[in-house]
Design a protein around this motif. Structure first.
Motif, mmCIF file in Angstrom:
data_model
loop_
_atom_site.group_PDB
_atom_site.id
_atom_site.type_symbol
_atom_site.label_atom_id
_atom_site.label_comp_id
_atom_site.label_asym_id
_atom_site.label_seq_id
_atom_site.Cartn_x
_atom_site.Cartn_y
_atom_site.Cartn_z
ATOM 1 N N GLU A 15 0.837 -1.201 0.000
ATOM 2 C CA GLU A 15 0.000 0.000 0.000
ATOM 3 C C GLU A 15 0.873 1.252 0.000
ATOM 4 O O GLU A 15 0.535 2.244 -0.627
ATOM 5 C CB GLU A 15 -0.946 0.002 1.201
ATOM 6 C CG GLU A 15 -2.032 -1.051 1.123
ATOM 7 C CD GLU A 15 -2.927 -0.881 -0.092
ATOM 8 O OE1 GLU A 15 -3.306 0.265 -0.415
ATOM 9 O OE2 GLU A 15 -3.243 -1.900 -0.736
ATOM 10 N N GLU A 16 1.986 1.177 0.685
ATOM 11 C CA GLU A 16 2.904 2.319 0.721
ATOM 12 C C GLU A 16 3.449 2.630 -0.678
ATOM 13 O O GLU A 16 3.502 3.789 -1.088
ATOM 14 C CB GLU A 16 4.055 2.035 1.689
ATOM 15 C CG GLU A 16 5.038 3.179 1.803
ATOM 16 C CD GLU A 16 6.202 2.865 2.729
ATOM 17 O OE1 GLU A 16 7.025 3.763 2.944
ATOM 18 O OE2 GLU A 16 6.290 1.729 3.234
ATOM 19 N N PHE A 17 3.833 1.589 -1.410
ATOM 20 C CA PHE A 17 4.332 1.780 -2.771
ATOM 21 C C PHE A 17 3.261 2.417 -3.649
ATOM 22 O O PHE A 17 3.532 3.344 -4.421
ATOM 23 C CB PHE A 17 4.776 0.426 -3.366
ATOM 24 C CG PHE A 17 5.320 0.535 -4.760
ATOM 25 C CD1 PHE A 17 6.642 0.881 -4.981
ATOM 26 C CD2 PHE A 17 4.509 0.292 -5.864
ATOM 27 C CE1 PHE A 17 7.146 0.984 -6.275
ATOM 28 C CE2 PHE A 17 4.996 0.391 -7.152
ATOM 29 C CZ PHE A 17 6.330 0.742 -7.351
ATOM 30 N N LYS A 18 2.028 1.928 -3.512
ATOM 31 C CA LYS A 18 0.926 2.474 -4.307
ATOM 32 C C LYS A 18 0.698 3.950 -3.984
ATOM 33 O O LYS A 18 0.524 4.772 -4.890
ATOM 34 C CB LYS A 18 -0.359 1.686 -4.049
ATOM 35 C CG LYS A 18 -0.313 0.263 -4.552
ATOM 36 C CD LYS A 18 -1.572 -0.487 -4.152
ATOM 37 C CE LYS A 18 -1.516 -1.943 -4.521
ATOM 38 N NZ LYS A 18 -2.741 -2.668 -4.132
ATOM 39 N N ARG A 19 0.681 4.284 -2.680
ATOM 40 C CA ARG A 19 0.485 5.683 -2.281
ATOM 41 C C ARG A 19 1.595 6.581 -2.821
ATOM 42 O O ARG A 19 1.351 7.679 -3.299
ATOM 43 C CB ARG A 19 0.413 5.795 -0.760
ATOM 44 C CG ARG A 19 -0.915 5.386 -0.168
ATOM 45 C CD ARG A 19 -1.018 5.795 1.292
ATOM 46 N NE ARG A 19 0.065 5.273 2.124
ATOM 47 C CZ ARG A 19 0.049 4.100 2.728
ATOM 48 N NH1 ARG A 19 -0.990 3.313 2.614
ATOM 49 N NH2 ARG A 19 1.067 3.706 3.462
ATOM 50 N N GLU A 20 2.827 6.086 -2.750
ATOM 51 C CA GLU A 20 3.959 6.871 -3.243
ATOM 52 C C GLU A 20 3.889 7.050 -4.757
ATOM 53 O O GLU A 20 4.217 8.113 -5.277
ATOM 54 C CB GLU A 20 5.275 6.226 -2.826
ATOM 55 C CG GLU A 20 5.555 6.364 -1.342
ATOM 56 C CD GLU A 20 6.823 5.667 -0.905
ATOM 57 O OE1 GLU A 20 7.582 5.161 -1.764
ATOM 58 O OE2 GLU A 20 7.067 5.616 0.314
ATOM 59 N N ALA A 21 3.456 6.020 -5.470
ATOM 60 C CA ALA A 21 3.324 6.122 -6.926
ATOM 61 C C ALA A 21 2.258 7.147 -7.294
ATOM 62 O O ALA A 21 2.463 7.979 -8.190
ATOM 63 C CB ALA A 21 2.978 4.757 -7.520
ATOM 64 N N VAL A 22 1.138 7.114 -6.591
ATOM 65 C CA VAL A 22 0.063 8.076 -6.845
ATOM 66 C C VAL A 22 0.549 9.487 -6.530
ATOM 67 O O VAL A 22 0.314 10.428 -7.296
ATOM 68 C CB VAL A 22 -1.195 7.724 -6.020
ATOM 69 C CG1 VAL A 22 -2.216 8.846 -6.054
ATOM 70 C CG2 VAL A 22 -1.804 6.423 -6.530
ATOM 71 N N ALA A 23 1.237 9.637 -5.406
ATOM 72 C CA ALA A 23 1.756 10.957 -5.023
ATOM 73 C C ALA A 23 2.776 11.462 -6.040
ATOM 74 O O ALA A 23 2.794 12.650 -6.373
ATOM 75 C CB ALA A 23 2.386 10.892 -3.634
ATOM 76 N N MET A 24 3.603 10.558 -6.541
ATOM 77 C CA MET A 24 4.599 10.936 -7.541
ATOM 78 C C MET A 24 3.910 11.447 -8.807
ATOM 79 O O MET A 24 4.325 12.442 -9.392
ATOM 80 C CB MET A 24 5.502 9.740 -7.886
ATOM 81 C CG MET A 24 6.593 10.058 -8.886
ATOM 82 S SD MET A 24 7.520 8.585 -9.393
ATOM 83 C CE MET A 24 8.318 8.126 -7.870
ATOM 84 N N PHE A 25 2.858 10.769 -9.208
ATOM 85 C CA PHE A 25 2.129 11.164 -10.408
ATOM 86 C C PHE A 25 1.379 12.477 -10.195
ATOM 87 O O PHE A 25 1.449 13.382 -11.018
ATOM 88 C CB PHE A 25 1.161 10.053 -10.820
ATOM 89 C CG PHE A 25 0.200 10.458 -11.896
ATOM 90 C CD1 PHE A 25 0.649 10.886 -13.139
ATOM 91 C CD2 PHE A 25 -1.160 10.429 -11.675
ATOM 92 C CE1 PHE A 25 -0.245 11.265 -14.133
ATOM 93 C CE2 PHE A 25 -2.060 10.797 -12.653
ATOM 94 C CZ PHE A 25 -1.597 11.228 -13.894
ATOM 95 N N GLN A 26 0.672 12.588 -9.071
ATOM 96 C CA GLN A 26 -0.156 13.764 -8.834
ATOM 97 C C GLN A 26 0.660 14.986 -8.413
ATOM 98 O O GLN A 26 0.271 16.104 -8.705
ATOM 99 C CB GLN A 26 -1.214 13.462 -7.771
ATOM 100 C CG GLN A 26 -2.256 12.493 -8.265
ATOM 101 C CD GLN A 26 -3.263 12.129 -7.200
ATOM 102 O OE1 GLN A 26 -2.989 12.215 -6.008
ATOM 103 N NE2 GLN A 26 -4.447 11.705 -7.630
ATOM 104 N N GLY A 27 1.768 14.755 -7.730
ATOM 105 C CA GLY A 27 2.551 15.870 -7.206
ATOM 106 C C GLY A 27 3.514 16.492 -8.190
ATOM 107 O O GLY A 27 3.960 17.619 -8.004
ATOM 108 N N SER A 28 3.826 15.782 -9.235
ATOM 109 C CA SER A 28 4.777 16.308 -10.214
ATOM 110 C C SER A 28 4.035 16.597 -11.505
ATOM 111 O O SER A 28 2.918 16.156 -11.707
ATOM 112 C CB SER A 28 5.888 15.285 -10.469
ATOM 113 O OG SER A 28 5.347 14.136 -11.079
ATOM 114 N N GLY A 29 4.677 17.321 -12.369
ATOM 115 C CA GLY A 29 4.070 17.603 -13.667
ATOM 116 C C GLY A 29 4.396 16.523 -14.678
ATOM 117 O O GLY A 29 4.253 16.736 -15.881
#
Length: 99
Positions: A15-29
């Protein structure tokens, strides 16, 4: 077994990996294609994680099972009390009078 006949094993992600992947996608351009290529996952999987993250409230916001049981018990006690009170007050009404 030849290489073409090997069974594919299904990878699992924390779940941590998934959250980080989503954050990476949403937080960056950065595009979903770039993020998924960098992480070695498919773009559709990344989009599914984004959708799931949007649909599910964070764990901290969800009531626990025990909290729900307590609330249900309290609600049942209140309902029983209201039924008894309603019955009592209905019996105190003079016949023929309705409010």
């Amino acid at each position: 077994m030849t290489d073409s006949k090997k069974k594919r094993t299904r990878r699992s992600f924390t779940e941590e990996f998934k959250r980080e992947a989503v954050a990476m996608f949403q937080g960056s351009g950065v595009s979903a294609e770039q993020v998924s290529a960098e992480l070695g996952i498919s773009t559709s999987l990344l989009y599914r994680w984004v959708r799931d993250a949007r649909d599910d409230p964070p764990e901290a916001d969800r009531p626990s099972y025990k909290e729900l049981e307590k609330e249900l018990a309290r609600t049942r006690r209140e309902l029983d009390f209201l039924k008894k009170a309603s019955s009592y007050f209905a019996s105190q009404q003079p016949n023929g009078m309705r409010s």
